[in-house]
Design an enzyme around this catalytic site. Structure first.
Site, mmCIF file in Angstrom:
data_model
loop_
_atom_site.group_PDB
_atom_site.id
_atom_site.type_symbol
_atom_site.label_atom_id
_atom_site.label_comp_id
_atom_site.label_asym_id
_atom_site.label_seq_id
_atom_site.Cartn_x
_atom_site.Cartn_y
_atom_site.Cartn_z
ATOM 1 N N TYR A 136 14.374 64.456 1.015
ATOM 2 C CA TYR A 136 14.266 63.033 1.385
ATOM 3 C C TYR A 136 15.505 62.583 2.159
ATOM 4 O O TYR A 136 15.393 62.055 3.277
ATOM 5 C CB TYR A 136 14.094 62.159 0.128
ATOM 6 C CG TYR A 136 14.402 60.693 0.377
ATOM 7 C CD1 TYR A 136 13.565 59.902 1.162
ATOM 8 C CD2 TYR A 136 15.567 60.103 -0.141
ATOM 9 C CE1 TYR A 136 13.871 58.567 1.413
ATOM 10 C CE2 TYR A 136 15.870 58.769 0.099
ATOM 11 C CZ TYR A 136 15.022 58.007 0.877
ATOM 12 O OH TYR A 136 15.321 56.697 1.140
ATOM 13 N N LYS A 139 15.986 61.350 6.137
ATOM 14 C CA LYS A 139 16.520 60.037 6.534
ATOM 15 C C LYS A 139 17.750 60.226 7.433
ATOM 16 O O LYS A 139 17.932 59.497 8.417
ATOM 17 C CB LYS A 139 16.895 59.209 5.303
ATOM 18 C CG LYS A 139 15.726 58.777 4.443
ATOM 19 C CD LYS A 139 14.779 57.791 5.123
ATOM 20 C CE LYS A 139 15.374 56.412 5.286
ATOM 21 N NZ LYS A 139 14.368 55.465 5.858
ATOM 22 N N THR A 157 19.563 54.742 4.273
ATOM 23 C CA THR A 157 19.910 54.761 2.851
ATOM 24 C C THR A 157 21.309 55.325 2.645
ATOM 25 O O THR A 157 21.777 56.144 3.448
ATOM 26 C CB THR A 157 18.887 55.634 2.083
ATOM 27 O OG1 THR A 157 19.374 55.877 0.769
ATOM 28 C CG2 THR A 157 18.658 56.977 2.758
ATOM 29 N N ASP A 158 21.933 54.931 1.534
ATOM 30 C CA ASP A 158 23.251 55.498 1.204
ATOM 31 C C ASP A 158 23.152 56.986 0.870
ATOM 32 O O ASP A 158 24.161 57.693 0.852
ATOM 33 C CB ASP A 158 23.920 54.730 0.051
ATOM 34 C CG ASP A 158 23.129 54.742 -1.248
ATOM 35 O OD1 ASP A 158 22.007 55.283 -1.283
ATOM 36 O OD2 ASP A 158 23.645 54.200 -2.252
ATOM 37 N N GLU A 159 21.922 57.464 0.611
ATOM 38 C CA GLU A 159 21.767 58.879 0.230
ATOM 39 C C GLU A 159 22.136 59.824 1.369
ATOM 40 O O GLU A 159 22.332 61.014 1.133
ATOM 41 C CB GLU A 159 20.337 59.163 -0.249
ATOM 42 C CG GLU A 159 20.025 58.415 -1.519
ATOM 43 C CD GLU A 159 18.845 58.983 -2.303
ATOM 44 O OE1 GLU A 159 18.446 60.134 -2.060
ATOM 45 O OE2 GLU A 159 18.350 58.255 -3.165
HETATM 46 P P1 NAD Z 1 8.146 52.317 -0.534
HETATM 47 O O1 NAD Z 1 7.823 53.744 -0.797
HETATM 48 O O2 NAD Z 1 7.962 51.308 -1.610
HETATM 49 O O3 NAD Z 1 7.274 51.806 0.713
HETATM 50 C C1 NAD Z 1 7.098 52.572 1.866
HETATM 51 C C2 NAD Z 1 6.005 51.913 2.708
HETATM 52 O O4 NAD Z 1 5.873 52.664 3.910
HETATM 53 C C3 NAD Z 1 4.618 51.895 2.033
HETATM 54 O O5 NAD Z 1 4.013 50.645 2.193
HETATM 55 C C4 NAD Z 1 3.845 52.977 2.775
HETATM 56 O O6 NAD Z 1 2.450 52.748 2.822
HETATM 57 C C5 NAD Z 1 4.480 52.892 4.162
HETATM 58 N N1 NAD Z 1 4.337 54.148 4.916
HETATM 59 C C6 NAD Z 1 4.615 55.409 4.474
HETATM 60 N N2 NAD Z 1 4.334 56.289 5.446
HETATM 61 C C7 NAD Z 1 3.888 55.592 6.520
HETATM 62 C C8 NAD Z 1 3.468 55.942 7.828
HETATM 63 N N3 NAD Z 1 3.419 57.227 8.223
HETATM 64 N N4 NAD Z 1 3.096 54.971 8.672
HETATM 65 C C9 NAD Z 1 3.117 53.647 8.280
HETATM 66 N N5 NAD Z 1 3.496 53.268 7.055
HETATM 67 C C10 NAD Z 1 3.894 54.219 6.189
HETATM 68 O O7 NAD Z 1 9.626 52.319 0.016
HETATM 69 P P2 NAD Z 1 10.835 51.278 -0.238
HETATM 70 O O8 NAD Z 1 11.494 51.627 -1.510
HETATM 71 O O9 NAD Z 1 10.346 49.906 0.007
HETATM 72 O O10 NAD Z 1 11.812 51.713 0.935
HETATM 73 C C11 NAD Z 1 11.649 51.173 2.239
HETATM 74 C C12 NAD Z 1 12.703 51.773 3.159
HETATM 75 O O11 NAD Z 1 13.998 51.485 2.657
HETATM 76 C C13 NAD Z 1 12.621 53.294 3.266
HETATM 77 O O12 NAD Z 1 12.879 53.630 4.601
HETATM 78 C C14 NAD Z 1 13.727 53.799 2.360
HETATM 79 O O13 NAD Z 1 14.228 55.027 2.832
HETATM 80 C C15 NAD Z 1 14.745 52.680 2.498
HETATM 81 N N6 NAD Z 1 15.633 52.449 1.333
HETATM 82 C C16 NAD Z 1 15.095 52.265 0.079
HETATM 83 C C17 NAD Z 1 15.940 51.957 -0.986
HETATM 84 C C18 NAD Z 1 15.395 51.728 -2.379
HETATM 85 O O14 NAD Z 1 16.182 51.565 -3.315
HETATM 86 N N7 NAD Z 1 14.080 51.665 -2.577
HETATM 87 C C19 NAD Z 1 17.320 51.851 -0.771
HETATM 88 C C20 NAD Z 1 17.833 52.060 0.518
HETATM 89 C C21 NAD Z 1 16.966 52.336 1.560
HETATM 90 O O1 DAU Z 2 20.175 54.987 -3.008
HETATM 91 C C1 DAU Z 2 19.057 54.558 -2.290
HETATM 92 C C2 DAU Z 2 17.834 55.335 -2.736
HETATM 93 O O2 DAU Z 2 17.493 54.856 -4.036
HETATM 94 C C3 DAU Z 2 16.660 55.162 -1.768
HETATM 95 O O3 DAU Z 2 17.014 55.743 -0.536
HETATM 96 C C4 DAU Z 2 15.396 55.831 -2.336
HETATM 97 O O4 DAU Z 2 14.300 55.579 -1.474
HETATM 98 C C5 DAU Z 2 15.123 55.244 -3.699
HETATM 99 O O5 DAU Z 2 13.978 55.845 -4.273
HETATM 100 C C6 DAU Z 2 16.334 55.416 -4.615
HETATM 101 O O6 DAU Z 2 16.550 56.824 -4.907
HETATM 102 P P1 DAU Z 2 16.981 57.326 -6.375
HETATM 103 O O7 DAU Z 2 16.656 58.754 -6.477
HETATM 104 O O8 DAU Z 2 18.362 56.907 -6.708
HETATM 105 O O9 DAU Z 2 15.971 56.395 -7.259
HETATM 106 P P2 DAU Z 2 15.050 56.733 -8.528
HETATM 107 O O10 DAU Z 2 14.552 55.415 -9.020
HETATM 108 O O11 DAU Z 2 14.079 57.810 -8.252
HETATM 109 O O12 DAU Z 2 16.108 57.288 -9.590
HETATM 110 C C7 DAU Z 2 17.248 56.525 -9.973
HETATM 111 C C8 DAU Z 2 18.053 57.373 -10.953
HETATM 112 O O13 DAU Z 2 17.311 57.496 -12.172
HETATM 113 C C9 DAU Z 2 18.318 58.792 -10.476
HETATM 114 O O14 DAU Z 2 19.602 59.193 -10.893
HETATM 115 C C10 DAU Z 2 17.255 59.622 -11.182
HETATM 116 C C11 DAU Z 2 17.050 58.878 -12.479
HETATM 117 N N1 DAU Z 2 15.678 58.934 -13.034
HETATM 118 C C12 DAU Z 2 14.633 58.609 -12.233
HETATM 119 C C13 DAU Z 2 13.329 58.651 -12.711
HETATM 120 C C14 DAU Z 2 12.166 58.311 -11.823
HETATM 121 C C15 DAU Z 2 15.475 59.261 -14.377
HETATM 122 O O15 DAU Z 2 16.447 59.531 -15.128
HETATM 123 N N2 DAU Z 2 14.199 59.315 -14.855
HETATM 124 C C16 DAU Z 2 13.101 59.045 -14.078
HETATM 125 O O16 DAU Z 2 11.954 59.136 -14.583
#
Ligand code: NAD
Ligand code: DAU
Length: 341
Positions: free
Chosen positions: A155, A159, A127-129
């Site tokens: 988190y 990562k 992730t970019d985080e």
């Molecule tokens: P998500 O939370 O929607 O899904 C995570 C999945 O992993 C779920 O299906 C869960 O059951 C499974 N899981 C969790 N723990 C597990 C374990 N111990 N063994 C097997 N399976 C397990 O997550 P997402 O948003 O789809 O993100 C997927 C990946 O991409 C993550 O690694 C996250 O860090 C990365 N990522 C997410 C974003 C975003 O915007 N959502 C952006 C950049 C990177």
């Molecule tokens: O940048 C990549 C990341 O993006 C991934 O690595 C993470 O897995 C993914 O969850 C996401 O993280 P963020 O923290 O950016 O996403 P989230 O949707 O939780 O929040 C987006 C922005 O919105 C953040 O600045 C917090 C704000 N927010 C979020 C929630 C849930 C609110 O203002 N209100 C809310 O209720």
């Protein structure tokens, strides 16, 4: 050529979209989804592919060494793409332990299996985080692959730790790895605790839309299919040992996103409720995707104005999917996080 690909976390948001992409694009591949089905994993998401003979679902934990080794022995995968993770920053602030276990130990366990059974490519979905955040008043700054790791939340720290381990397994054991660091995704099957789906669900129910702080934090949004296509390119054509940033120069403040959703749903802005800020809240994420563009020719295809309309429509047309989720454990979580915020 036929390949066997293990996709961990394939019942979650991005992993499921990746499973659909791979099955559609490579009908000769065997795709195995390994997922523990935590609160964030949903088997109903995969129902359209469950009967596909090229697909297998395995419910197991990536931290369970015995189960992981058994699966590798059975399937002899060519490629492993690790999406499995605890992914929600707010949950990591409440309870870091499970993030360390899954995101760090799970990654190590998968890579140990790759070493033991041999692999063509291990890909870590990061992730970019891991780069921390950028100031709001320096729009000229972007994350490149050379930006130092500098994390803010449990988190992102978990990562980043996993990324360091992946690089160590490459250098020490010669494991053929790649890492991608993507910005915020949006699109179908996004779990309704994250900003965009939460705001859609609350707006449709005429419930308050909880915006943290002043809503001025900036995220760089990418349509999920574009992320999946980037990973597809990296696992097939990316250089071993390399990190690739993925993002489409689409920075928006949170308040812009929330107002856009209200506008698309025809709901009033007085639903917006400003609540206490997230602890350690990262200010701005912004990816420089020059490397993946120059080396692999990747460019995002979905413009935000189209992607957000598609996403809102998907949530309107698939209310059963997310309404089933907004119950049970998630209800308790919602009360705990927002009850007296
Ligand atoms: P998500 O939370 O929607 O899904 C995570 C999945 O992993 C779920 O299906 C869960 O059951 C499974 N899981 C969790 N723990 C597990 C374990 N111990 N063994 C097997 N399976 C397990 O997550 P997402 O948003 O789809 O993100 C997927 C990946 O991409 C993550 O690694 C996250 O860090 C990365 N990522 C997410 C974003 C975003 O915007 N959502 C952006 C950049 C990177
Ligand atoms: O940048 C990549 C990341 O993006 C991934 O690595 C993470 O897995 C993914 O969850 C996401 O993280 P963020 O923290 O950016 O996403 P989230 O949707 O939780 O929040 C987006 C922005 O919105 C953040 O600045 C917090 C704000 N927010 C979020 C929630 C849930 C609110 O203002 N209100 C809310 O209720």
């Amino acid at each position: 050529m036929k390949k066997t690909v293990i996709v961990t976390g394939g019942a979650g948001f991005i992993g499921s979209n990746f499973v659909f992409h791979m099955l559609a694009k490579y009908p000769e591949y065997r795709i195995i989804c390994l997922d523990k089905l935590t609160y964030a994993g949903n088997l109903s998401t995969l129902k359209s592919v469950m009967d596909n003979p090229n697909f297998r679902f395995v419910k197991d934990d990536i931290c369970d060494r015995e189960a992981v080794y058994k699966l590798f022995e059975e399937e002899k995968p060519d490629i492993v793409v690790n999406f499995a993770a605890e992914s929600h920053v707010d949950r990591s602030i409440e309870n870091p332990g499970v993030f360390l276990e899954t995101n760090i130990m799970g990654t190590a366990t998968l890579m140990d299996a790759c070493r033991k059974y041999g692999i063509e490519r291990y890909h870590q979905v990061s992730t970019d985080e891991v780069y921390g955040d950028l100031p709001l008043d320096r729009p000229d700054l972007f994350f490149t692959e050379e930006t130092p790791i500098h994390t803010s939340s449990p988190y992102s720290s978990s990562k980043a730790s996993a990324d360091l381990l992946v690089q160590a397994y490459n250098r020490t054991y010669g494991l053929p790895v790649t890492i991608s660091r993507c910005s915020n995704n949006y699109g179908p099957y996004h779990f309704p605790e994250k900003l965009i789906p939460l705001m859609i669900a609350n707006a449709l129910a005429d419930k308050p839309l909880p915006v943290y702080g002043e809503g001025l934090n900036v995220r760089d949004w990418l349509y999920v299919e574009d992320h999946c296509k980037a990973i597809d390119l990296i696992i097939h054509k990316g250089r071993v040992g390399e990190v690739y940033n993925i993002g489409g120069h689409n920075e928006k403040t949170n308040i812009y996103i929330v107002k856009k959703i209200l506008e698309l749903l025809g709901k009033p802005e007085n639903l917006i409720t400003y609540v206490a800020d997230r602890k350690g809240h990262d200010l701005r994420y912004a990816i420089d995707p020059t490397k993946i563009h120059n080396e692999l020719g990747w460019l995002p295809e979905t413009k935000f104005d189209d992607g957000i309309v598609k996403t809102v429509n998907w949530y309107l047309e698939n209310q059963e999917w997310w309404k089933n989720i907004i119950s049970g454990e998630y209800q308790d979580y919602y009360e705990k996080m927002y009850g007296d915020r």
